[in-house]
Design a protein around this motif. Structure first.
Motif, PDB file in Angstrom:
ATOM      1  N   GLN A  85     -54.116  14.446  19.735  1.00  0.00           N
ATOM      2  CA  GLN A  85     -53.874  13.641  20.865  1.00  0.00           C
ATOM      3  C   GLN A  85     -55.024  14.138  22.135  1.00  0.00           C
ATOM      4  N   ALA A  86     -54.927  13.152  22.997  1.00  0.00           N
ATOM      5  CA  ALA A  86     -55.944  13.458  23.853  1.00  0.00           C
ATOM      6  C   ALA A  86     -55.308  14.570  24.838  1.00  0.00           C
ATOM      7  N   GLY A  87     -56.253  15.462  25.155  1.00  0.00           N
ATOM      8  CA  GLY A  87     -55.947  16.727  25.813  1.00  0.00           C
ATOM      9  C   GLY A  87     -55.912  17.828  24.833  1.00  0.00           C
ATOM     10  N   GLY A  88     -55.807  17.453  23.557  1.00  0.00           N
ATOM     11  CA  GLY A  88     -55.761  18.657  22.491  1.00  0.00           C
ATOM     12  C   GLY A  88     -57.106  19.217  22.232  1.00  0.00           C
ATOM     13  N   SER A  89     -57.124  20.328  21.152  1.00  0.00           N
ATOM     14  CA  SER A  89     -58.057  21.163  20.806  1.00  0.00           C
ATOM     15  C   SER A  89     -58.524  20.950  19.266  1.00  0.00           C
ATOM     16  N   LEU A  90     -59.742  20.967  18.794  1.00  0.00           N
ATOM     17  CA  LEU A  90     -60.084  21.208  17.558  1.00  0.00           C
ATOM     18  C   LEU A  90     -61.137  22.161  17.400  1.00  0.00           C
ATOM     19  N   ARG A  91     -61.502  22.785  16.367  1.00  0.00           N
ATOM     20  CA  ARG A  91     -62.556  23.726  15.995  1.00  0.00           C
ATOM     21  C   ARG A  91     -63.124  23.261  15.081  1.00  0.00           C
ATOM     22  N   LEU A  92     -64.310  22.650  15.021  1.00  0.00           N
ATOM     23  CA  LEU A  92     -65.277  22.326  13.965  1.00  0.00           C
ATOM     24  C   LEU A  92     -66.051  23.543  13.367  1.00  0.00           C
ATOM     25  N   SER A  93     -66.194  23.590  12.061  1.00  0.00           N
ATOM     26  CA  SER A  93     -66.859  24.561  11.432  1.00  0.00           C
ATOM     27  C   SER A  93     -68.102  23.910  10.504  1.00  0.00           C
ATOM     28  N   CYS A  94     -69.258  24.588  10.584  1.00  0.00           N
ATOM     29  CA  CYS A  94     -70.314  24.202   9.562  1.00  0.00           C
ATOM     30  C   CYS A  94     -70.623  25.336   8.899  1.00  0.00           C
ATOM     31  N   ALA A  95     -70.538  25.482   7.715  1.00  0.00           N
ATOM     32  CA  ALA A  95     -70.961  26.355   6.540  1.00  0.00           C
ATOM     33  C   ALA A  95     -72.202  26.112   6.032  1.00  0.00           C
ATOM     34  N   ALA A  96     -72.937  27.105   5.857  1.00  0.00           N
ATOM     35  CA  ALA A  96     -74.364  26.816   4.966  1.00  0.00           C
ATOM     36  C   ALA A  96     -74.309  27.670   3.616  1.00  0.00           C
ATOM     37  N   SER A  97     -74.780  27.042   2.888  1.00  0.00           N
ATOM     38  CA  SER A  97     -75.219  27.841   1.488  1.00  0.00           C
ATOM     39  C   SER A  97     -76.463  27.468   1.105  1.00  0.00           C
ATOM     40  N   GLY A  98     -77.085  28.493   0.447  1.00  0.00           N
ATOM     41  CA  GLY A  98     -78.321  28.459   0.113  1.00  0.00           C
ATOM     42  C   GLY A  98     -79.518  29.090   1.019  1.00  0.00           C
ATOM     43  N   SER A  99     -78.857  29.451   2.277  1.00  0.00           N
ATOM     44  CA  SER A  99     -79.693  29.780   3.252  1.00  0.00           C
ATOM     45  C   SER A  99     -78.631  30.547   4.213  1.00  0.00           C
ATOM     46  N   THR A 100     -79.290  31.067   5.238  1.00  0.00           N
ATOM     47  CA  THR A 100     -78.247  31.719   6.427  1.00  0.00           C
ATOM     48  C   THR A 100     -78.715  30.756   7.625  1.00  0.00           C
ATOM     49  N   PHE A 101     -78.162  30.567   8.712  1.00  0.00           N
ATOM     50  CA  PHE A 101     -78.650  30.213   9.861  1.00  0.00           C
ATOM     51  C   PHE A 101     -79.610  31.081  10.681  1.00  0.00           C
ATOM     52  N   SER A 102     -79.862  32.153  10.235  1.00  0.00           N
ATOM     53  CA  SER A 102     -80.856  32.770  10.723  1.00  0.00           C
ATOM     54  C   SER A 102     -82.284  32.402  10.950  1.00  0.00           C
ATOM     55  N   GLY A 103     -82.876  32.151  12.089  1.00  0.00           N
ATOM     56  CA  GLY A 103     -84.156  31.466  12.276  1.00  0.00           C
ATOM     57  C   GLY A 103     -84.019  29.945  12.343  1.00  0.00           C
ATOM     58  N   TYR A 104     -82.986  29.602  12.414  1.00  0.00           N
ATOM     59  CA  TYR A 104     -82.696  28.145  12.687  1.00  0.00           C
ATOM     60  C   TYR A 104     -82.177  27.953  14.086  1.00  0.00           C
ATOM     61  N   ALA A 105     -82.554  27.021  14.754  1.00  0.00           N
ATOM     62  CA  ALA A 105     -81.803  26.485  15.849  1.00  0.00           C
ATOM     63  C   ALA A 105     -80.824  25.522  15.295  1.00  0.00           C
ATOM     64  N   VAL A 106     -79.660  25.080  15.918  1.00  0.00           N
ATOM     65  CA  VAL A 106     -78.739  24.450  15.447  1.00  0.00           C
ATOM     66  C   VAL A 106     -78.118  23.307  16.491  1.00  0.00           C
ATOM     67  N   ASP A 107     -78.087  22.177  15.774  1.00  0.00           N
ATOM     68  CA  ASP A 107     -77.848  20.952  16.783  1.00  0.00           C
ATOM     69  C   ASP A 107     -76.246  20.255  16.132  1.00  0.00           C
ATOM     70  N   TRP A 108     -75.560  19.838  17.242  1.00  0.00           N
ATOM     71  CA  TRP A 108     -74.367  19.235  16.720  1.00  0.00           C
ATOM     72  C   TRP A 108     -74.319  17.805  17.134  1.00  0.00           C
ATOM     73  N   PHE A 109     -74.274  16.728  16.360  1.00  0.00           N
ATOM     74  CA  PHE A 109     -74.412  15.447  16.710  1.00  0.00           C
ATOM     75  C   PHE A 109     -73.196  14.700  16.518  1.00  0.00           C
ATOM     76  N   ARG A 110     -72.933  13.699  17.216  1.00  0.00           N
ATOM     77  CA  ARG A 110     -71.833  12.730  16.644  1.00  0.00           C
ATOM     78  C   ARG A 110     -72.206  11.224  16.657  1.00  0.00           C
ATOM     79  N   GLN A 111     -71.561  10.812  15.936  1.00  0.00           N
ATOM     80  CA  GLN A 111     -71.768   8.991  15.803  1.00  0.00           C
ATOM     81  C   GLN A 111     -70.191   8.366  15.700  1.00  0.00           C
ATOM     82  N   ALA A 112     -70.148   7.624  16.757  1.00  0.00           N
ATOM     83  CA  ALA A 112     -69.071   6.820  16.594  1.00  0.00           C
ATOM     84  C   ALA A 112     -69.191   5.541  16.196  1.00  0.00           C
ATOM     85  N   PRO A 113     -68.247   4.852  15.762  1.00  0.00           N
ATOM     86  CA  PRO A 113     -68.355   3.485  15.009  1.00  0.00           C
ATOM     87  C   PRO A 113     -69.208   2.574  15.899  1.00  0.00           C
ATOM     88  N   GLY A 114     -70.237   2.125  15.231  1.00  0.00           N
ATOM     89  CA  GLY A 114     -70.917   0.902  16.194  1.00  0.00           C
ATOM     90  C   GLY A 114     -72.090   1.322  17.197  1.00  0.00           C
TER      91      GLY A 114
END
Length: 114
Positions: free
Chosen positions: A12-41
Motif C-alpha cells: 500500500q502507499a506509504g509502505g516499504s519494500l527492500r529489493l535485493s540484487c544478488a550476483a553470481s559468477g562475480s562480485t560487485f567489487s569494482g563495479y558501479a551499480v545502477d538501479w533502473f525501473r520501467q513502468a508500463p508504457g
C-alpha cells in the motif's frame, strides 16, 4: 556476472519494500551499480547510481525515500524503498556497470496501491 533481483511485491502507499540484487559468477567489487525501473508504457528510468567508492546519487523523485546499500558478505546490493507511492509502480532492475558496460538480469515487480 549473473544477476537475480528479488523483494518486489504489492504494498500500500506509504509502505516499504527492500529489493535485493544478488550476483553470481562475480562480485560487485569494482563495479558501479545502477538501479533502473520501467513502468508500463514508459521508458526505463534511472533510479540510483552508486559508484565503486560507494557514493550514490538518486533521481529527484525518490531522493529521501530510497536508499542503496551493499552487503559484501552476501555479495548483494539492496534498495530500501520507504514511503512508497503509486507512481513508484514498475519493474525494478539492478545493473552493475564496468567499463561503460551494463549487465542485466531479470527485474522484480513492485506494485504500490493507493
Amino acid at each position: 556476472v549473473q544477476l537475480q533481483a528479488s523483494g518486489g511485491g504489492l504494498v500500500q502507499a506509504g509502505g516499504s519494500l527492500r529489493l535485493s540484487c544478488a550476483a553470481s559468477g562475480s562480485t560487485f567489487s569494482g563495479y558501479a551499480v545502477d538501479w533502473f525501473r520501467q513502468a508500463p508504457g514508459k521508458q526505463r528510468e534511472l533510479v540510483s547510481s552508486t559508484t565503486t567508492g560507494g557514493s550514490t546519487n538518486y533521481v529527484g523523485s525518490v531522493k529521501g525515500r530510497f536508499t542503496v546499500s551493499r552487503d559484501v558478505a552476501e555479495n548483494a546490493v539492496h534498495l530500501q524503498m520507504n514511503s512508497l507511492k503509486p507512481e513508484d509502480t514498475a519493474v525494478y532492475y539492478c545493473s552493475p556497470v564496468r567499463n561503460g558496460i551494463h549487465y542485466w538480469g531479470q527485474g522484480t515487480q513492485v506494485t504500490v496501491s493507493s
